[in-house]
Design a protein around this motif. Structure first.
Motif, PDB file in Angstrom:
ATOM      1  N   VAL A  19       0.316  -2.257  -2.357  1.00 22.71           N
ATOM      2  CA  VAL A  19       0.673  -0.841  -2.225  1.00 22.71           C
ATOM      3  C   VAL A  19      -0.402  -0.071  -1.462  1.00 22.71           C
ATOM      4  O   VAL A  19      -0.108   0.722  -0.556  1.00 22.71           O
ATOM      5  CB  VAL A  19       0.904  -0.208  -3.615  1.00 22.71           C
ATOM      6  N   SER A  20      -1.665  -0.298  -1.836  1.00 17.43           N
ATOM      7  CA  SER A  20      -2.745   0.405  -1.137  1.00 17.43           C
ATOM      8  C   SER A  20      -2.820  -0.021   0.325  1.00 17.43           C
ATOM      9  O   SER A  20      -3.110   0.794   1.215  1.00 17.43           O
ATOM     10  CB  SER A  20      -4.084   0.162  -1.836  1.00 17.43           C
ATOM     11  N   ALA A  21      -2.535  -1.301   0.613  1.00 19.16           N
ATOM     12  CA  ALA A  21      -2.529  -1.768   2.002  1.00 19.16           C
ATOM     13  C   ALA A  21      -1.430  -1.077   2.796  1.00 19.16           C
ATOM     14  O   ALA A  21      -1.638  -0.683   3.951  1.00 19.16           O
ATOM     15  CB  ALA A  21      -2.351  -3.283   2.049  1.00 19.16           C
ATOM     16  N   ALA A  22      -0.252  -0.908   2.200  1.00 16.92           N
ATOM     17  CA  ALA A  22       0.838  -0.231   2.903  1.00 16.92           C
ATOM     18  C   ALA A  22       0.454   1.205   3.258  1.00 16.92           C
ATOM     19  O   ALA A  22       0.751   1.687   4.365  1.00 16.92           O
ATOM     20  CB  ALA A  22       2.101  -0.261   2.050  1.00 16.92           C
ATOM     21  N   LEU A  23      -0.220   1.887   2.344  1.00 17.48           N
ATOM     22  CA  LEU A  23      -0.631   3.274   2.603  1.00 17.48           C
ATOM     23  C   LEU A  23      -1.674   3.350   3.712  1.00 17.48           C
ATOM     24  O   LEU A  23      -1.547   4.131   4.667  1.00 17.48           O
ATOM     25  CB  LEU A  23      -1.187   3.899   1.317  1.00 17.48           C
ATOM     26  N   GLN A  25      -2.467   1.148   6.003  1.00 15.67           N
ATOM     27  CA  GLN A  25      -2.019   0.659   7.300  1.00 15.67           C
ATOM     28  C   GLN A  25      -0.990   1.589   7.933  1.00 15.67           C
ATOM     29  O   GLN A  25      -0.890   1.652   9.162  1.00 15.67           O
ATOM     30  CB  GLN A  25      -1.458  -0.756   7.165  1.00 15.67           C
ATOM     31  N   THR A  26      -0.232   2.317   7.124  1.00 15.02           N
ATOM     32  CA  THR A  26       0.610   3.372   7.689  1.00 15.02           C
ATOM     33  C   THR A  26      -0.263   4.425   8.354  1.00 15.02           C
ATOM     34  O   THR A  26       0.022   4.880   9.471  1.00 15.02           O
ATOM     35  CB  THR A  26       1.480   4.019   6.594  1.00 15.02           C
ATOM     36  N   ALA A  27      -1.342   4.792   7.678  1.00 14.81           N
ATOM     37  CA  ALA A  27      -2.272   5.762   8.261  1.00 14.81           C
ATOM     38  C   ALA A  27      -2.882   5.228   9.554  1.00 14.81           C
ATOM     39  O   ALA A  27      -2.922   5.924  10.579  1.00 14.81           O
ATOM     40  CB  ALA A  27      -3.372   6.085   7.253  1.00 14.81           C
ATOM     41  N   ALA A 144       2.349  -8.559   4.889  1.00 19.79           N
ATOM     42  CA  ALA A 144       3.624  -7.838   4.952  1.00 19.79           C
ATOM     43  C   ALA A 144       3.405  -6.351   4.718  1.00 19.79           C
ATOM     44  O   ALA A 144       4.053  -5.502   5.345  1.00 19.79           O
ATOM     45  CB  ALA A 144       4.608  -8.396   3.928  1.00 19.79           C
ATOM     46  N   ALA A 145       2.463  -6.023   3.825  1.00 16.88           N
ATOM     47  CA  ALA A 145       2.123  -4.610   3.618  1.00 16.88           C
ATOM     48  C   ALA A 145       1.535  -4.002   4.884  1.00 16.88           C
ATOM     49  O   ALA A 145       1.803  -2.841   5.213  1.00 16.88           O
ATOM     50  CB  ALA A 145       1.135  -4.477   2.458  1.00 16.88           C
ATOM     51  N   PHE A 146       0.748  -4.805   5.617  1.00 18.87           N
ATOM     52  CA  PHE A 146       0.237  -4.327   6.899  1.00 18.87           C
ATOM     53  C   PHE A 146       1.400  -4.054   7.852  1.00 18.87           C
ATOM     54  O   PHE A 146       1.388  -3.068   8.600  1.00 18.87           O
ATOM     55  CB  PHE A 146      -0.702  -5.371   7.515  1.00 18.87           C
ATOM     56  N   SER A 147       2.410  -4.927   7.817  1.00 22.71           N
ATOM     57  CA  SER A 147       3.560  -4.736   8.696  1.00 22.71           C
ATOM     58  C   SER A 147       4.388  -3.516   8.293  1.00 22.71           C
ATOM     59  O   SER A 147       4.987  -2.860   9.149  1.00 22.71           O
ATOM     60  CB  SER A 147       4.439  -5.985   8.692  1.00 22.71           C
ATOM     61  N   VAL A 148       4.429  -3.214   6.995  1.00 25.79           N
ATOM     62  CA  VAL A 148       5.085  -1.977   6.556  1.00 25.79           C
ATOM     63  C   VAL A 148       4.401  -0.781   7.229  1.00 25.79           C
ATOM     64  O   VAL A 148       5.066   0.137   7.740  1.00 25.79           O
ATOM     65  CB  VAL A 148       5.037  -1.844   5.020  1.00 25.79           C
ATOM     66  N   GLY A 149       3.072  -0.815   7.242  1.00 31.12           N
ATOM     67  CA  GLY A 149       2.333   0.252   7.922  1.00 31.12           C
ATOM     68  C   GLY A 149       2.594   0.260   9.413  1.00 31.12           C
ATOM     69  O   GLY A 149       2.674   1.329  10.044  1.00 31.12           O
ATOM     70  N   GLN A 150       2.731  -0.934  10.008  1.00 32.77           N
ATOM     71  CA  GLN A 150       2.999  -1.026  11.444  1.00 32.77           C
ATOM     72  C   GLN A 150       4.419  -0.580  11.779  1.00 32.77           C
ATOM     73  O   GLN A 150       4.705  -0.256  12.936  1.00 32.77           O
ATOM     74  CB  GLN A 150       2.763  -2.458  11.911  1.00 32.77           C
ATOM     75  N   LEU A 151       5.298  -0.545  10.780  1.00 34.55           N
ATOM     76  CA  LEU A 151       6.636   0.012  10.963  1.00 34.55           C
ATOM     77  C   LEU A 151       6.630   1.525  10.753  1.00 34.55           C
ATOM     78  O   LEU A 151       7.106   2.290  11.594  1.00 34.55           O
ATOM     79  CB  LEU A 151       7.606  -0.645   9.982  1.00 34.55           C
ATOM     80  N   LEU A 186      -2.917  10.014   3.903  1.00 36.16           N
ATOM     81  CA  LEU A 186      -2.331   8.732   3.490  1.00 36.16           C
ATOM     82  C   LEU A 186      -3.401   7.740   3.042  1.00 36.16           C
ATOM     83  O   LEU A 186      -3.215   7.002   2.064  1.00 36.16           O
ATOM     84  CB  LEU A 186      -1.518   8.140   4.641  1.00 36.16           C
ATOM     85  N   SER A 187      -4.528   7.713   3.764  1.00 34.43           N
ATOM     86  CA  SER A 187      -5.619   6.819   3.353  1.00 34.43           C
ATOM     87  C   SER A 187      -6.186   7.232   2.004  1.00 34.43           C
ATOM     88  O   SER A 187      -6.476   6.380   1.157  1.00 34.43           O
ATOM     89  CB  SER A 187      -6.723   6.825   4.413  1.00 34.43           C
ATOM     90  N   PHE A 188      -6.335   8.532   1.782  1.00 31.94           N
ATOM     91  CA  PHE A 188      -6.834   9.010   0.490  1.00 31.94           C
ATOM     92  C   PHE A 188      -5.880   8.651  -0.648  1.00 31.94           C
ATOM     93  O   PHE A 188      -6.316   8.412  -1.779  1.00 31.94           O
ATOM     94  CB  PHE A 188      -7.040  10.526   0.521  1.00 31.94           C
TER      95      PHE A 188
END
Length: 422
Positions: A19-23, A25-27, A144-151, A186-188
């Motif tokens: 979850v934290s990776a998705a946040l 990496q979205t940022a 995959a969480a990184f890819s969520v952020g990349q999406l 988002l990172s915070f």
């Protein structure tokens, strides 16, 4: 009973990490494409974009090995993950207030450092807790969480910047600043996710391996080739010892090429689109399609790994991405075709990174895994410095599409090296 509770903890930690990776990496993937538009508003050319993209990896290049050794020694990796999220937020704020190209480069380097700390601590946590037969799954969900952020990140960037305004209009500049601040927020948000887990698991922290643990791990997972590990007398991990393990340099080349492709697409596809008259919103959609395809491939990776060897999957990743991603710059004005090609290329890219993590991790003794993953990241950062510089130079005579083509060539070279190497 206690044994069952202990077995459940790594899975819980993995989900909070995901979850934290998705946040974060979205940022990150919101901020990095927007950085190109900020550079364009400062009258930067293709070479300057390449230099700033390279600056993102300069500090991580010289600190990755030290951080890897720290992950082998530190008791609580969650603190490092939290620090990485905070530095990412600080880098986003710095990009917003940077008034010139030089300070944008400094802020980009800070962003890269935050990403490195977060990534290396997360990878080390998975390598420490997951059994060998679950490493593909652990690394697959993490990436995959990184890819969520990349999406999500490029979609958000495209929505914020829209389809109107010139690169240096007040409206565009205001949208760019807003994007950087949203990236910081988002990172915070990743911080409370991990703090909640820290409180709920205070009585059950992971126990770091002592010398006996390391010796037992070395006996269970011996090193290969020239490097011989005697149980109970495992030498300290060093970059030279890790690189001497057969296969590790080859896996690092593949990892370097795959990650460099992500960076070059993120930095130069907006430039290709701007030159071709394609709006930031459409560029964001195209980058998001690439990220979404990587999510699909990483979710499917455990299933694929049961049916094909890791070597075969890695070759599919390298060749597939190298050939398909060379075409979108030439057809970017036909969005549906560019999107199809980016989906196929993104699917192939998504397979490669978790596979190289697993291949590097299982090539060395268990007590070296944090350091080995750090060496892999050092190689990645070498690529993230060298490839944008090369791409910027190639883009000067050939245009920004040349930057993407040169990186595709590196992917194909890596695939050929693995084909010829048994």
């Amino acid at each position: 009973m206690a044994r069952g509770v202990r077995a459940a903890r790594p899975g819980a930690w993995l989900w909070f990490l995901v979850v934290s990776a998705a946040l974060t990496q979205t940022a990150l993937n919101l901020v990095r494409p927007v950085t190109t538009y900020k550079l364009l508003s400062l009258d930067a050319d293709s070479v300057t974009v390449g230099l700033v993209t390279a600056a993102y990896a300069v500090i991580p290049l010289v600190t990755a090995m030290w951080l890897g050794r720290m992950t082998d020694r530190v008791r609580e990796l969650r603190t490092m993950v939290l620090l990485g999220a905070l530095v990412l937020a600080l880098g986003s704020v710095a990009l917003s207030v940077a008034p010139n190209v030089a300070l944008v480069a400094v802020a980009s380097a800070l962003l890269g450092m935050g990403h490195l700390v977060f990534t290396i601590a997360g990878q080390a946590a998975i390598a420490r807790h997951a059994p060998d037969d679950q490493l593909d799954q652990g690394f697959g969900w993490f990436t995959a969480a990184f890819s969520v952020g990349q999406l999500a990140g490029p979609l958000l960037a495209g929505a914020l910047l829209g389809s109107g305004s010139t690169v240096d209009s007040p409206e565009r500049l205001a949208d760019i600043d807003l994007a950087f601040w949203i990236g910081a927020v988002l990172s915070f948000l990743a911080v409370p996710v991990l703090l909640v887990r820290a409180r709920s698991a205070r009585s059950g922290r992971a126990r770091p391996r002592n010398d006996d643990d390391a010796a037992a791990a070395d006996q269970a997972v011996p090193a290969t080739g020239e490097l011989e590990v005697v149980p109970g007398t495992s030498p300290q991990a060093s970059m030279l010892r890790i690189l001497r393990v057969p296969g590790v340099p080859s896996h690092m080349l593949a990892s370097l090429a795959l990650l460099a492709m992500l960076d070059i697409l993120t930095a130069f596809l907006p430039l290709v689109g701007e030159r071709a008259g394609v709006s930031p919103a459409w560029v964001g959609v195209l980058l998001a399609v690439r990220g979404g395809a990587s999510i699909v491939s990483r979710v499917l990776l455990p299933w694929l790994a049961h049916r094909m060897s890791r070597r075969t999957l890695l070759l599919i990743s390298l060749y597939g991405a190298g050939f398909t991603l060379a075409v979108p710059p030439a057809v970017i004005t036909v969005p549906w075709l560019a999107a199809v090609l980016l989906f196929v290329g993104g699917f192939c890219l998504g397979l490669g990174q978790p596979l190289t993590m697993t291949l590097v991790s299982t090539s060395v003794p268990s007590s070296w895994r944090g350091s080995a993953l750090a060496v892999r990241l050092v190689g990645n950062r070498v690529g993230q410095v060298a490839m944008p510089l090369l791409a910027g130079l190639v883009a000067a005579p050939l245009g920004p599409a040349g930057a993407i083509w040169s990186t595709c060539a590196v992917l194909l070279v890596s695939g050929l090296e693995k084909t010829l190497r048994r």
